[in-house]
Motif scaffolding. Structure first.
Motif, PDB file in Angstrom:
ATOM      1  N   ARG A 173      40.798   6.233 -23.674  1.00 35.69           N
ATOM      2  CA  ARG A 173      41.106   4.836 -24.156  1.00 35.69           C
ATOM      3  C   ARG A 173      40.027   3.568 -24.155  1.00 35.69           C
ATOM      4  N   TYR A 174      38.907   4.217 -23.253  1.00 39.21           N
ATOM      5  CA  TYR A 174      37.891   3.158 -22.689  1.00 39.21           C
ATOM      6  C   TYR A 174      37.247   2.745 -24.178  1.00 39.21           C
ATOM      7  N   ASP A 175      36.852   1.388 -24.173  1.00 37.16           N
ATOM      8  CA  ASP A 175      35.999   0.688 -25.293  1.00 37.16           C
ATOM      9  C   ASP A 175      34.918   0.275 -24.477  1.00 37.16           C
ATOM     10  N   ILE A 176      33.815   0.710 -24.684  1.00 34.96           N
ATOM     11  CA  ILE A 176      32.590   0.403 -24.053  1.00 34.96           C
ATOM     12  C   ILE A 176      31.944  -1.165 -24.672  1.00 34.96           C
ATOM     13  N   GLU A 206      32.730  -1.936 -16.891  1.00 29.18           N
ATOM     14  CA  GLU A 206      32.167  -0.784 -16.422  1.00 29.18           C
ATOM     15  C   GLU A 206      33.266   0.022 -16.471  1.00 29.18           C
ATOM     16  N   PHE A 207      33.275   1.184 -16.723  1.00 30.52           N
ATOM     17  CA  PHE A 207      34.174   2.350 -16.750  1.00 30.52           C
ATOM     18  C   PHE A 207      35.114   2.354 -15.618  1.00 30.52           C
ATOM     19  N   SER A 208      34.431   2.415 -14.463  1.00 27.15           N
ATOM     20  CA  SER A 208      34.973   2.252 -13.203  1.00 27.15           C
ATOM     21  C   SER A 208      36.057   1.406 -12.895  1.00 27.15           C
ATOM     22  N   SER A 209      35.649   0.270 -13.509  1.00 23.25           N
ATOM     23  CA  SER A 209      36.571  -1.036 -13.385  1.00 23.25           C
ATOM     24  C   SER A 209      37.800  -0.581 -14.317  1.00 23.25           C
ATOM     25  N   PHE A 210      37.747  -0.094 -15.318  1.00 22.82           N
ATOM     26  CA  PHE A 210      38.680   0.082 -16.265  1.00 22.82           C
ATOM     27  C   PHE A 210      39.657   1.313 -15.814  1.00 22.82           C
TER      28      PHE A 210
END
Length: 258
Positions: free
Chosen positions: A74-77, A82-86
C-alpha cells in the motif's frame, strides 16, 4: 536460474528506488521480497514490545510480518513519508488486533468483542489516513457508535490472557528458578519516536545551513540566542528573527503532516 539472476540484479539498488520500481510493477515479486527482507527488523522491534503478555513471540512476529507485506503493497513513496512511519501503525495495529481476536481471558460479551475488533481496524485506518493517533470521537464517528460504547470496548480489551510474573519462564531444569519478571526488559523509548524523528529529519531538509544550525542549537542543545549569536558572529536580533521563521515553517509543515 533467470529468476535468481533477476533478484541478484536488485540487491545493490537502494530501498527508495526499489519502492519506485515496485509502485510501477506490483507483479515484481523479486523486488517485493527484497523490500520485505530489508524491513523485517521493524517487525522484530515492534513485536518485542508485546512479549510476555500471553502470546508467543513467534506468533507476534508472524502477524507483524503479514502486516509488513500489507504495508509494502500500500505504500506510496511519492507522498514523501518514510516507509517506517507508514508501516509502524499498520504493524502495531495488526498485533493489537491479534490480541483482541485471540486472547480474551475474561468473559466479555460478544457484542463488545466485535466492537473491539472494529475499533482496532478503525484505529489503523485513521492512523494511516491522518498520520496521527485518533481520538475517541474520531473512532466513534468512523464506526458509527457512541463514544461511551467505544470507551466500554476499549476498557474491555484489556482482558488478555493473564500470566503470573512469578511463573517460570523456562522449562529447562537449570532455569527453573528464573521467573518471567526476571526476564522483562526495559521498553525502548525510540519505538514511539520513529515517526517524529522521520518528520523532523524531513523538515530539516527544507532548511538552509544557517537555519539548521540555529534549529539544532535552540531546540536540541538548549543554547540561548545570545550564545548562538556569538558563535555565528551575528546579532541576537537576527537569531531571534530566524528562529521565528523556523518555528512558523515548522508549524505549517506539521499541519500538512496531520
Amino acid at each position: 536460474m533467470k529468476n535468481v539472476a533477476n533478484a541478484t540484479n536488485y540487491l545493490d539498488i537502494d530501498t527508495k528506488e526499489l519502492f519506485r520500481i515496485y509502485s510501477k510493477d506490483k507483479d515484481n515479486k523479486d523486488v517485493r521480497n527484497i523490500l520485505i527482507e530489508r524491513h523485517l527488523y521493524l517487525v522484530n522491534l515492534l513485536a518485542k514490545k508485546y512479549i510476555n503478555k500471553g502470546v508467543e513471540y513467534e506468533d507476534l512476529y508472524q502477524v507483524g510480518s503479514l502486516a509488513l507485506i500489507y504495508a509494502i503493497d500500500r505504500y506510496d513513496i511519492e507522498k514523501g513519508y518514510e516507509f517506517s512511519s507508514f508501516a509502524t501503525p499498520t504493524i502495531i495495529g495488526e498485533i493489537k488486533k491479534y490480541f483482541r481476536d485471540k486472547v480474551w481471558a475474561l468473559r466479555v460479551p460478544r457484542r463488545v468483542q466485535e466492537l473491539s475488533k472494529k475499533i482496532s481496524e478503525a484505529k489503523v485506518a485513521l492512523e494511516q489516513e491522518n498520520k496521527t493517533h485518533p481520538k475517541v470521537k474520531d473512532i466513534s464517528d468512523y464506526i458509527g457508535c457512541t463514544e461511551e460504547e467505544v470507551l466500554e470496548a476499549m476498557e474491555a480489551s484489556y482482558g488478555y490472557q493473564p500470566i503470573s510474573l512469578d511463573s517460570s519462564g523456562n522449562d529447562d531444569s537449570e532455569d527453573k528458578d528464573i521467573t518471567l519478571i526476571d526476564k522483562i526488559g526495559e521498553e525502548e523509548s525510540s519505538f514511539n519516536n520513529i515517526e517524529q524523528k522521520d518528520f523532523i529529519n524531513k523538515f530539516m531538509e527544507s532548511l538552509n545551513e544557517l537555519e539548521v544550525k540555529i534549529f539544532k542549537d535552540r531546540f536540541f542543545l538548549d543554547k540561548t540566542q545570545s550564545i548562538i549569536a556569538k558563535e555565528l558572529e551575528i546579532s541576537q536580533m537576527t537569531v531571534s528573527r530566524i528562529e521565528k521563521k523556523i518555528v512558523e515553517k515548522l508549524r505549517k509543515e506539521y499541519e500538512k503532516h496531520l
